[in-house]
Design a protein around this motif. Structure first.
Motif, short mmCIF file in Angstrom:
data_model
loop_
_atom_site.label_atom_id
_atom_site.label_comp_id
_atom_site.label_asym_id
_atom_site.label_seq_id
_atom_site.Cartn_x
_atom_site.Cartn_y
_atom_site.Cartn_z
N TYR A 170 0.89 -1.13 0.19
CA TYR A 170 -0.06 -0.08 0.06
C TYR A 170 0.82 1.24 -0.03
CZ TYR A 170 -3.43 3.33 1.16
OH TYR A 170 -4.30 4.67 1.26
N PRO A 171 0.72 2.20 -0.76
CA PRO A 171 -0.36 2.25 -1.85
C PRO A 171 0.21 1.40 -3.09
CG PRO A 171 0.94 4.18 -2.04
CD PRO A 171 1.26 3.47 -0.72
N THR A 227 6.64 2.23 -1.13
CA THR A 227 5.23 1.71 -0.59
C THR A 227 5.69 0.96 0.63
OG1 THR A 227 3.70 0.05 -1.45
CG2 THR A 227 5.89 -0.42 -2.06
N VAL A 228 4.50 0.68 1.23
CA VAL A 228 4.67 -0.32 2.36
C VAL A 228 4.21 -1.66 2.27
CG1 VAL A 228 3.86 -0.66 5.02
CG2 VAL A 228 4.38 1.81 3.99
N ILE A 229 5.24 -2.41 2.47
CA ILE A 229 4.70 -4.22 2.39
C ILE A 229 4.66 -4.78 3.71
CG2 ILE A 229 5.71 -6.22 1.42
CD1 ILE A 229 7.61 -4.73 -0.60
N SER A 230 3.49 -4.97 4.10
CA SER A 230 3.11 -5.60 5.35
C SER A 230 3.08 -7.34 4.98
CB SER A 230 1.98 -5.12 5.91
OG SER A 230 2.18 -3.58 6.20
N GLU A 279 9.17 -0.41 4.67
CA GLU A 279 8.75 0.53 3.38
C GLU A 279 9.94 0.30 2.54
OE1 GLU A 279 8.39 5.50 2.96
OE2 GLU A 279 8.74 4.64 4.68
N TRP A 280 9.42 0.26 1.18
CA TRP A 280 10.42 0.09 0.04
C TRP A 280 10.41 1.61 -0.74
CZ3 TRP A 280 9.51 -2.13 -5.45
CH2 TRP A 280 10.46 -2.24 -6.17
#
Length: 149
Positions: A71-72, A79-82, A119-120
């Motif tokens: 997201y997003p 972007t954030v990868i969870s 976060e990437w």
């Protein structure tokens, strides 16, 4: 699942409150609908956790290993990868391009069970589709991500 059709343009409510939800994991997504009631595709699924103590993650642990959609998405420049870990595990989270070339390794370590995110930040990469691959023990999960510049 619960639909909440409401007008969303200016002058109308654009936020929601959900009260007295029992402890658990809840998933949500958003879809836009135009004046002719034609709907867009839904956004990537997001989630939140309500624990018995009111503090996410304090007593509740994920039931399974899950890679959540970034997201997003589409994103630029970050972007954030969870992901969720149900047990203490060795974790690898790597990003690849569509040719299968490794772009970066975001996580490569042993982690405790729980809810994690990284976060990437992208710099110097062209627009396109990238793939996040999570490896936890024998479990491998992937998600496609769209970088739009």
């Amino acid at each position: 699942f619960r639909r909440m059709p409401k007008k969303g343009n200016s002058g109308y409510t654009s936020s929601w409150s959900l009260n007295n939800l029992p402890a658990g994991t809840y998933y949500w997504s958003v879809q836009t609908v135009d004046n002719e009631y034609a709907g867009s595709v839904f956004t990537a699924e997001q989630s939140f956790v309500i624990s018995p103590t009111g503090v996410p993650g304090e007593e509740e642990l994920p039931e399974r290993i899950t890679l959540v959609q970034n997201y997003p998405n589409p994103f630029n420049p970050s972007t954030v990868i969870s992901y969720r870990l149900s047990v203490h595990s060795s974790v690898s989270l790597t990003v690849y391009n569509l040719l299968g070339e490794e772009i970066t390794t975001l996580v490569n370590e042993t982690q405790d069970a729980g809810f994690k995110s990284v976060e990437w930040n992208v710099s110097g990469l062209p627009s396109g589709v990238y793939v996040a691959r999570l490896i936890v023990g024998n479990t491998v999960q992937t998600k496609a991500m769209l970088l739009m510049k």
